[in-house]
Design a protein around this motif. Structure first.
Motif, mmCIF file in Angstrom:
data_model
loop_
_atom_site.group_PDB
_atom_site.id
_atom_site.type_symbol
_atom_site.label_atom_id
_atom_site.label_comp_id
_atom_site.label_asym_id
_atom_site.label_seq_id
_atom_site.Cartn_x
_atom_site.Cartn_y
_atom_site.Cartn_z
ATOM 1 N N HIS A 40 -1.265 97.274 117.376
ATOM 2 C CA HIS A 40 -2.649 96.790 117.279
ATOM 3 C C HIS A 40 -3.221 96.835 118.691
ATOM 4 N N SER A 68 -4.124 99.700 114.507
ATOM 5 C CA SER A 68 -5.562 99.459 114.555
ATOM 6 C C SER A 68 -6.054 99.648 115.986
ATOM 7 N N GLU A 113 -9.545 98.280 118.017
ATOM 8 C CA GLU A 113 -10.809 97.546 118.022
ATOM 9 C C GLU A 113 -11.305 97.461 119.457
#
Length: 186
Positions: free
Chosen positions: A98, A126, A128
């Motif tokens: 992440h 992920s 972000e």
């Protein structure tokens, strides 16, 4: 450096040190809730994100690994060139991780959209984005940003890691640079 040391170079102080610190702590608390129970790799974008990355990481009450990238689309001017140059790549394998990109500012979105695509091609769980500042009026390439500290006007800003020709990074606030300063260099 305090703003009074460079007051003749600033048109205005947009964000005080106290406002910045409060927002960084607020962002860190939100990220902690969102990533509860998951390992997190913070990826700071050099050089501008050094201040926000350091303060953001210290505001976390959990472990988070850090790595750094350096991509440039500016040179010494005040406008993004849109041409991305890789100056430093990650040292960490992000496969299955992440990843939270920590940025100082998003203006055109051109460099950041390239960086996000590049990182996503490496197979993370992920990717972000967390940015202290965003200039909505300057966007040329839309980028999905999950965590935004402040939306600011489309003016050239310095301080808290943001520079002009490598100066003003250590300014404790964020201010708009007076036009006479950057018109002398360009």
């Amino acid at each position: 450096m305090d703003p009074e040391h460079v007051s003749k170079d600033l048109k205005a102080v947009l964000l005080s040190e106290e406002e910045i610190q409060a927002k960084v702590h607020e962002l860190a608390a939100t990220v902690e809730r969102d990533y509860a129970g998951r390992d997190l790799l913070l990826v700071g974008v050099l050089k501008g994100a050094v201040m926000v990355m350091a303060d953001f990481a210290r505001a976390l009450t959990r472990h988070a690994e850090m790595d750094w990238v350096a991509y440039s689309s500016y040179g010494s001017g005040t406008q993004s060139s849109g041409v991305v140059r890789i100056l430093k790549d990650l040292d960490t394998d992000i496969t299955g991780r992440h990843v939270l990109i920590v940025e100082d500012i998003i203006d055109t979105g051109l460099t950041l959209s390239w960086l996000v695509a590049n990182l996503r091609s490496r197979g993370p769980a992920s990717v972000e984005i967390c940015t202290l500042l965003r200039k909505p009026e300057a966007v040329k390439m839309a980028v999905s940003v999950k965590y935004v500290g402040f939306d600011i006007p489309d003016e050239f800003v310095v301080g808290y890691g943001l520079d002009h020709a490598e100066a003003y990074r250590n300014l404790r606030c964020v201010g708009t640079l007076a036009p006479h300063v950057y018109s002398e260099v360009e």
